[in-house]
Design a protein around this motif. Structure first.
Motif, PDB file in Angstrom:
ATOM      1  N   THR A 127      41.001  12.834  23.656  1.00  0.00           N
ATOM      2  CA  THR A 127      40.894  14.161  23.052  1.00  0.00           C
ATOM      3  C   THR A 127      41.326  14.092  21.592  1.00  0.00           C
ATOM      4  O   THR A 127      42.518  14.121  21.285  1.00  0.00           O
ATOM      5  N   PRO A 128      40.361  13.983  20.659  1.00  0.00           N
ATOM      6  CA  PRO A 128      40.695  14.121  19.236  1.00  0.00           C
ATOM      7  C   PRO A 128      40.661  15.592  18.840  1.00  0.00           C
ATOM      8  O   PRO A 128      39.962  16.412  19.451  1.00  0.00           O
ATOM      9  N   ALA A 129      41.412  15.949  17.810  1.00  0.00           N
ATOM     10  CA  ALA A 129      41.462  17.346  17.381  1.00  0.00           C
ATOM     11  C   ALA A 129      41.823  17.424  15.911  1.00  0.00           C
ATOM     12  O   ALA A 129      42.553  16.572  15.380  1.00  0.00           O
ATOM     13  N   ILE A 130      41.282  18.447  15.248  1.00  0.00           N
ATOM     14  CA  ILE A 130      41.679  18.780  13.889  1.00  0.00           C
ATOM     15  C   ILE A 130      41.944  20.274  13.845  1.00  0.00           C
ATOM     16  O   ILE A 130      41.369  21.049  14.633  1.00  0.00           O
ATOM     17  N   GLY A 131      42.815  20.706  12.951  1.00  0.00           N
ATOM     18  CA  GLY A 131      43.138  22.119  12.905  1.00  0.00           C
ATOM     19  C   GLY A 131      43.758  22.519  11.583  1.00  0.00           C
ATOM     20  O   GLY A 131      44.089  21.678  10.728  1.00  0.00           O
ATOM     21  N   LEU A 132      43.899  23.814  11.424  1.00  0.00           N
ATOM     22  CA  LEU A 132      44.486  24.375  10.221  1.00  0.00           C
ATOM     23  C   LEU A 132      45.269  25.622  10.604  1.00  0.00           C
ATOM     24  O   LEU A 132      44.785  26.467  11.371  1.00  0.00           O
ATOM     25  N   GLU A 133      46.480  25.725  10.074  1.00  0.00           N
ATOM     26  CA  GLU A 133      47.299  26.925  10.275  1.00  0.00           C
ATOM     27  C   GLU A 133      47.547  27.587   8.929  1.00  0.00           C
ATOM     28  O   GLU A 133      47.820  26.922   7.928  1.00  0.00           O
ATOM     29  N   TYR A 134      47.437  28.915   8.944  1.00  0.00           N
ATOM     30  CA  TYR A 134      47.575  29.692   7.711  1.00  0.00           C
ATOM     31  C   TYR A 134      48.638  30.758   7.908  1.00  0.00           C
ATOM     32  O   TYR A 134      48.650  31.475   8.913  1.00  0.00           O
ATOM     33  N   ARG A 135      49.534  30.877   6.925  1.00  0.00           N
ATOM     34  CA  ARG A 135      50.555  31.916   6.911  1.00  0.00           C
ATOM     35  C   ARG A 135      50.659  32.475   5.488  1.00  0.00           C
ATOM     36  O   ARG A 135      50.582  31.717   4.513  1.00  0.00           O
ATOM     37  N   PHE A 136      50.866  33.771   5.418  1.00  0.00           N
ATOM     38  CA  PHE A 136      51.034  34.404   4.112  1.00  0.00           C
ATOM     39  C   PHE A 136      52.202  35.371   4.197  1.00  0.00           C
ATOM     40  O   PHE A 136      52.031  36.575   4.434  1.00  0.00           O
ATOM     41  N   ILE A 177      49.430  35.412  10.540  1.00  0.00           N
ATOM     42  CA  ILE A 177      49.360  34.003  10.943  1.00  0.00           C
ATOM     43  C   ILE A 177      48.011  33.774  11.619  1.00  0.00           C
ATOM     44  O   ILE A 177      47.589  34.557  12.477  1.00  0.00           O
ATOM     45  N   ALA A 178      47.343  32.727  11.220  1.00  0.00           N
ATOM     46  CA  ALA A 178      46.062  32.355  11.836  1.00  0.00           C
ATOM     47  C   ALA A 178      46.031  30.846  12.028  1.00  0.00           C
ATOM     48  O   ALA A 178      46.547  30.094  11.193  1.00  0.00           O
ATOM     49  N   GLN A 179      45.423  30.429  13.117  1.00  0.00           N
ATOM     50  CA  GLN A 179      45.369  29.010  13.446  1.00  0.00           C
ATOM     51  C   GLN A 179      44.042  28.718  14.131  1.00  0.00           C
ATOM     52  O   GLN A 179      43.581  29.506  14.976  1.00  0.00           O
ATOM     53  N   ILE A 180      43.407  27.626  13.767  1.00  0.00           N
ATOM     54  CA  ILE A 180      42.167  27.209  14.421  1.00  0.00           C
ATOM     55  C   ILE A 180      42.266  25.731  14.740  1.00  0.00           C
ATOM     56  O   ILE A 180      42.782  24.941  13.941  1.00  0.00           O
ATOM     57  N   ILE A 181      41.811  25.375  15.952  1.00  0.00           N
ATOM     58  CA  ILE A 181      41.864  23.994  16.425  1.00  0.00           C
ATOM     59  C   ILE A 181      40.494  23.655  17.000  1.00  0.00           C
ATOM     60  O   ILE A 181      39.972  24.377  17.863  1.00  0.00           O
ATOM     61  N   ALA A 182      39.933  22.557  16.560  1.00  0.00           N
ATOM     62  CA  ALA A 182      38.624  22.105  17.044  1.00  0.00           C
ATOM     63  C   ALA A 182      38.794  20.772  17.756  1.00  0.00           C
ATOM     64  O   ALA A 182      39.415  19.842  17.214  1.00  0.00           O
ATOM     65  N   ARG A 183      38.222  20.658  18.931  1.00  0.00           N
ATOM     66  CA  ARG A 183      38.306  19.431  19.734  1.00  0.00           C
ATOM     67  C   ARG A 183      37.180  19.465  20.767  1.00  0.00           C
ATOM     68  O   ARG A 183      36.639  20.538  21.081  1.00  0.00           O
ATOM     69  N   PRO A 184      36.845  18.344  21.349  1.00  0.00           N
ATOM     70  CA  PRO A 184      35.809  18.336  22.390  1.00  0.00           C
ATOM     71  C   PRO A 184      36.318  18.985  23.672  1.00  0.00           C
ATOM     72  O   PRO A 184      37.509  19.294  23.808  1.00  0.00           O
TER      73      PRO A 184
END
Length: 846
Positions: free
Chosen positions: A529-538, A555-562
């Protein structure tokens, strides 16, 4: 007779004399020699320091007297008095008027008149009062001896004639009032070498009234941490065991090892033997504990499988140890062997292996641990023994080995933090563990849980029979960036690989039913399981002036993986405790263990608001939701234990989760977290806790915890669960307090599985949950106590439910009254009485 006013001071280097005008130096020198010559003869170069306002040398009587704030120091002992007379003929020192002797340890003796040898070691004292201060478990302890007359001999032994001993402070308003407790004896002998206090013809008094008499006994003095002798007795009473008395004997064989033997006679069951060996070595320590009894009346217990009624000999053997290899590595063990699951509880055996956080069980482990600056290694094995009647030992796994390794580094070039996590787990069990997801609870295996129909629609598999091994490796990276306007961007990535070796056992018991859930072949399965993601906070910060600040933070977070693969084909042993709430909203992988790996593209969003103000004011609110954007939802397809279903994450749009925390000041706090249905905002899960400390207005502290969870039949919880726990303590006075707690079962369902057919349907092979019309008290505790510098007293009443292993539909209670009295430095006594004694959880018959 000649008079000399002088201050005489001698040291190991020189004698400094200052004397009144007209004094003769030769006379002053002879005075010093007279006082010091005798004590020097036996102690080499030790010198006497004398300080007084007036010294009189009587040549006719061959005496020297000092008066006016006299102070003499010799070999760490200090003698103070209004007047001191030294008789050169006898070598005796007489001190009168506010006489006070302080030895090297700080012990202070006061009296009307002292008659001592010239080195202050031996002699007689009138109206003696001795105050000795020590430290016990970090708390100061002051003990007091007194006697009309006492004798010191050898500098080590003091004999108090008609003496009194106590650790209580005298009443400030009325010092003549008797203390809370004291021991009066014809003779009290305090031997400093042996560190023992002997009492002859003694009686114990409470508030000045005699309550106990002993012709002879002894105790260690307050400075002793460990000493051979008898410890405080233990009193027992229950319907099952009868009356009992245990007298522990502690044998301090050497400074680094000892043995404690505790024989306990029980009127109904005979002699219970307990022994504990403790040994401290240069690199660590270990202990061994054993207990055993040959029961006289096994009819007091239920027959197998509901109790140990078929056993005559019962016992336990336990050992714990920990040794340091070096500053980074250590190894140790905690191992328990028990004859039956009820023994430790029936006989109230203290066990370091017990774990009752979620389940009542004994956990044995052997481990090797290492820790560096940014790394951690743990290798161990586990053996679990269930201690409830409903536990079937053949369903308990043997887990060995379990390896965990974590390493964190800061990579050059790309920066951020790189983490490597490794886990290897192997386990095996004899019998598969099934659990019904319907209201029917079959009893074909007695108290052990099973299913009526072994199909994925009405049954889940908590653990497969046979063996399962898995090796998992996860490498991850994350780095935080803050742009010029204050937005926080945290990209991250990870890759995880899992290798499974599965060898199911379909022979015996119910194991053949596993074929309805998994295939019958050994499998070697791989998952990546590979994954990449980004978390954003302001974080948007606004000042409240001198009173504090507020922060609004989207707060927002997105994670992409198979997609997750092999769902349902792989056992799930360590990822069954999935709880979706505010604490797991922004977790990269919301499963609690390695056996499951979340897949697909998911977004998590939330809004957090925080206020900090004056007087320790703090408030925090978090509200958020999770979205499955693409790919297969790992929580929509259940595994062998249906983990993920009814979690609030199984739909493309999750339930809402939130948290509210408010602390107006440091004395009050309120926190609640909830999960709300994403369609109608129905309450699916709620936890709330309130803590309050009303000091200094009222010496009262209390806490209330409420929890409510919807039914989750697909994972085995067929009815809602609801309860409230409250506790409080009120310090009525600085010394007296009352306390209590109560746990209310508000779901009002009588669990027939737990009570073994408390009520059942027309079909005697199945049992159901039954609705009660009232809330029930699950447990109750009420107590009161007294504590001061010398005494601790408490009496407590507790009531907890006990399951009855009969087809009666009744639920009996365990009512226990316990009393504890500690007379500090003297001893402690504990009495615990069971008021009934029924209950199959303990294997006890009515």
């Amino acid at each position: 007779m000649k008079r000399l006013k002088a201050t005489i001071a001698t040291s190991a280097v020189a004698v400094a004399l200052s004397y009144a005008a007209g004094s003769t130096p030769a006379l002053a020198q002879s005075l010093n020699e007279a006082i010091t010559s005798r004590v020097q003869s036996s102690s080499g170069q030790d010198r006497l320091l004398v300080d007084a306002q007036e010294i009189v040398y009587d040549n006719d009587k061959n005496t020297i007297s000092a008066s006016g704030d006299v102070q003499m120091n010799y070999q760490g002992r200090t003698l103070q008095a209004d007047r001191v007379i030294y008789d050169r003929n006898t070598g005796r020192v007489f001190a009168e008027g506010n006489a006070r002797l302080t030895d090297a340890s700080g012990t202070v003796a006061t009296g009307d008149r002292f008659e001592l040898t010239d080195d202050f070691r031996d002699g007689f004292i009138d109206s003696l009062r001795v105050v000795q201060s020590t430290v016990d478990n970090g708390r100061p302890v002051t003990t007091r001896f007194s006697a009309p007359r006492a004798e010191r001999s050898g500098g080590e032994t003091t004999v108090f004639e008609s003496g009194t001993y106590t650790a209580c402070e005298p009443c400030k308003d009325n010092p003549e009032r008797p203390p809370l407790w004291q021991v009066k004896a014809a003779r009290i002998i305090h031997n400093n070498t042996e560190q023992t206090i002997y009492y002859e013809d003694a009686r114990l008094e409470l508030f000045g009234l005699p309550v106990a008499y002993l012709p002879y006994f002894w105790t260690p003095d307050p400075t002793v941490k460990r000493k051979t002798g008898f410890l405080s007795p233990r009193y027992v009473y229950s319907n099952t065991l009868g009356f009992g008395l245990g007298v522990p004997f502690f044998w301090a064989i050497a400074p680094n090892y000892d043995l404690t033997i505790t024989p306990t006679y029980l009127s109904r069951q005979g002699l219970l033997g307990q022994v504990e060996w403790r040994h401290r070595l240069e690199t660590g320590a270990y202990n061994i504990r054993a207990a055993g009894i040959s029961q006289l009346d096994s009819d007091a217990f239920l027959d197998s499988p509901y109790g140990p009624g078929d056993r005559e000999f019962r016992g336990s053997l336990e050992t714990t140890g920990q040794f340091y290899i070096n500053q980074n590595w250590r190894w140790g063990w905690d191992i328990a062997l028990v004859s039956d699951k009820w023994f430790l509880h029936n006989y109230s055996i203290r066990s370091e292996s017990l774990s009752s956080l979620y389940l009542k069980e004994s956990v044995s482990t052997l481990y090797l641990q290492g820790q560096g600056d940014r790394s951690f290694f743990d290798l161990r094995g586990y053996y679990f023994q269930g201690l409830s009647t409903s536990d079937w030992q053949k369903q308990q796994p043997i887990v060995a080995p379990v390896l965990d390794y974590n390493k964190r580094i800061t990579p050059s070039g790309i920066g951020g933090e790189f983490s490597l996590d490794v886990n290897v787990t192997s386990l095996s069990r004899e019998a598969a563990q099934f659990e019904s997801t319907t209201k029917e609870r079959p009893t074909i295996f007695g108290p052990y849980d099973t299913c009526a129909i072994f199909s994925p629609e009405s049954c889940i598999v908590r653990g497969i029979s046979g063996s399962v091994s898995r090796a998992s490796v996860q490498a991850s990276w994350r780095r935080e960036f803050i742009d010029p306007v204050g937005q926080v961007w945290t990209p991250f990535a990870y890759v995880r690989a899992d290798q499974f070796w599965i060898a199911p056992d379909f022979n015996g018991y119910q194991n053949y039913e596993l074929a309805n859930f998994i295939d019958g072949e050994d499998d070697y399965l791989f998952r990546a399981t590979p994954a990449i993601g980004l978390e954003y906070r302001f974080p948007l910060v606004a000042s409240l002036g001198t009173s504090g600040q507020q922060i609004l933070e989207p707060i927002a977070q997105i994670i992409a993986r198979p997609n997750e693969t092999r769902i349902g084909r792989l056992p799930n042993e360590d990822a069954q405790s999935l709880v979706f709430d505010d604490t797991s909203l922004f977790e990269w992988d919301k499963f609690s263990g390695y056996d499951r790996a979340e897949g697909g593209v998911r977004a998590n969003v939330g809004l957090q608001y925080t206020v900090t103000g004056a007087d320790d004011f703090y408030a925090n609110v978090l509200f958020g939701q999770s979205y499955q954007l693409a790919g297969r939802n790992s929580f929509r397809q259940g595994d062998l234990a249906n983990v993920g279903l009814e979690s609030g994450l199984e739909s493309r749009t999750s339930d809402y989760v939130g948290r509210l925390q408010i602390s107006p000041n440091q004395n009050f706090s309120f926190v609640t977290r909830a999960r709300l249905d994403q369609e109608d905002f129905g309450l699916s899960r709620l936890e709330a806790g309130l803590g309050a400390n009303f000091n200094p207005l009222v010496p009262l502290s209390t806490s209330v915890t409420y929890a409510r969870y919807d039914a989750q039949p697909e994972i085995g919880f067929v009815y809602p669960r609801e309860g409230i726990l409250t506790s409080a303590r009120w310090d009525i006075t600085p010394n007296w307090y009352i306390s209590g707690s109560i746990l209310l079962d508000l779901d009002r369902y009588l669990r027939a599985r737990d009570t073994f057919l408390a009520q059942y349907t027309a079909n005697p092979e199945t049992a159901v949950y039954n609705r009660q019309n009232y809330a029930s008290v699950s447990s109750l505790s009420v107590g009161m106590g007294y504590i001061d510098e010398c005494t601790t007293f408490s009496v407590n009443y507790t009531m907890t439910p006990r399951d009855v292993a009969v087809y009666s539909g009744e639920k009996d209670r365990n009512h226990t009254v316990s009393l504890r009295l500690e007379l500090r430095t003297l001893g402690e006594a504990t009495i615990s009485q069971n008021l009934d004694g029924a209950g199959s959880e303990d294997g006890v018959a009515n």
